[in-house]
Scaffold this active site. Sequence first.
Site, PDB file in Angstrom:
ATOM      1  N   ASP A  86      33.593  37.900  40.058  1.00 29.09           N
ATOM      2  CA  ASP A  86      32.260  38.334  40.229  1.00 29.09           C
ATOM      3  C   ASP A  86      31.893  39.139  39.168  1.00 29.09           C
ATOM      4  OD1 ASP A  86      33.390  40.726  40.786  1.00 29.09           O
ATOM      5  OD2 ASP A  86      32.602  40.785  43.077  1.00 29.09           O
TER       6      ASP A  86
ATOM      7  N   CYS B 116      37.802  40.770  40.881  1.00 29.60           N
ATOM      8  CA  CYS B 116      36.528  41.248  41.495  1.00 29.60           C
ATOM      9  C   CYS B 116      36.846  42.902  41.271  1.00 29.60           C
ATOM     10  CB  CYS B 116      36.260  41.054  42.744  1.00 29.60           C
ATOM     11  SG  CYS B 116      37.602  41.428  44.126  1.00 29.60           S
TER      12      CYS B 116
ATOM     13  N   THR C 227      37.952  45.167  43.464  1.00 24.99           N
ATOM     14  CA  THR C 227      39.213  45.837  43.590  1.00 24.99           C
ATOM     15  C   THR C 227      40.266  44.652  43.898  1.00 24.99           C
ATOM     16  OG1 THR C 227      38.668  45.053  46.170  1.00 24.99           O
ATOM     17  CG2 THR C 227      37.986  47.371  45.377  1.00 24.99           C
TER      18      THR C 227
ATOM     19  N   HIS D 143      59.362  34.866  44.721  1.00 18.56           N
ATOM     20  CA  HIS D 143      59.961  34.770  45.986  1.00 18.56           C
ATOM     21  C   HIS D 143      58.699  34.155  46.939  1.00 18.56           C
ATOM     22  CE1 HIS D 143      62.924  38.363  46.147  1.00 18.56           C
ATOM     23  NE2 HIS D 143      63.246  37.408  45.378  1.00 18.56           N
TER      24      HIS D 143
ATOM     25  N   HIS E 108      63.759  31.088  49.635  1.00 14.46           N
ATOM     26  CA  HIS E 108      62.249  31.535  49.678  1.00 14.46           C
ATOM     27  C   HIS E 108      61.494  30.256  49.874  1.00 14.46           C
ATOM     28  CE1 HIS E 108      63.590  35.402  48.220  1.00 14.46           C
ATOM     29  NE2 HIS E 108      64.366  34.850  47.259  1.00 14.46           N
TER      30      HIS E 108
HETATM   31  C1  RB5 Z   1      31.520  44.337  44.428  1.00 11.74           C
HETATM   32  O1  RB5 Z   1      30.665  45.305  44.647  1.00 11.74           O
HETATM   33  C2  RB5 Z   1      32.750  44.511  45.230  1.00 11.74           C
HETATM   34  O2  RB5 Z   1      32.571  44.680  46.609  1.00 11.74           O
HETATM   35  C3  RB5 Z   1      33.746  43.207  44.996  1.00 11.74           C
HETATM   36  O3  RB5 Z   1      33.883  43.307  43.443  1.00 11.74           O
HETATM   37  C4  RB5 Z   1      35.048  43.232  45.521  1.00 11.74           C
HETATM   38  O4  RB5 Z   1      35.859  44.530  45.161  1.00 11.74           O
HETATM   39  C5  RB5 Z   1      35.248  42.840  46.671  1.00 11.74           C
HETATM   40  O5  RB5 Z   1      36.286  43.054  47.160  1.00 11.74           O
END
Ligand code: RB5
Length: 155
Positions: free
Chosen positions: A7, A64, A66, A97, A132
């Site tokens: 994203d 993304c 996080t 695993h 596994h």
């Molecule tokens: C976008 O602002 C953010 O929410 C997205 O990149 C991600 O971290 C979502 O899990």
Amino acid sequence: MIALGCDHGGYGLLGEIRAMLGEKGMEYRDFGTFSEESCDYPDYARPVSLAVASGEAEFGILVCGTGTGMSIAANKIPGVRAALCGDCFSAEMTRRHNDANVLCLGARVTGAGLALKIAETFLKTGFDGGRHARRVAKITDMELRSDGEIRPRNV
Ligand code: RB5
């Protein structure tokens, strides 16, 4: 082939991953997004995950902010085992695993240098199989039983 997706939060880091794959001569298909304009991560997790689940892609890499949203969305696709990794040990072990087939990275959490090492580790590490494989089968082959419990099929 490696399926790639991100994203807006992961756009910059995915560019570095594309460059790394190019340097290694590894084939990839980029499912977008293609700019830093705000967008919705499930729209990119889905096509990457479907490419992996269908066998079109050997692995997927999703980035993304996080990595959490991408991993939640990717793991909704049957056959996908997506792992959010912030260190090389986890990347190695989730291949050995869990036979993870999608790597998720958080561009706002993990620096580019480490993220590239994590991706390299993930892509070069094989699945150990053996006990596994039995455990992975229990993850991927779940069914809703008549008693209302979700348990592995044939167990
Ligand atoms: C976008 O602002 C953010 O929410 C997205 O990149 C991600 O971290 C979502 O899990």
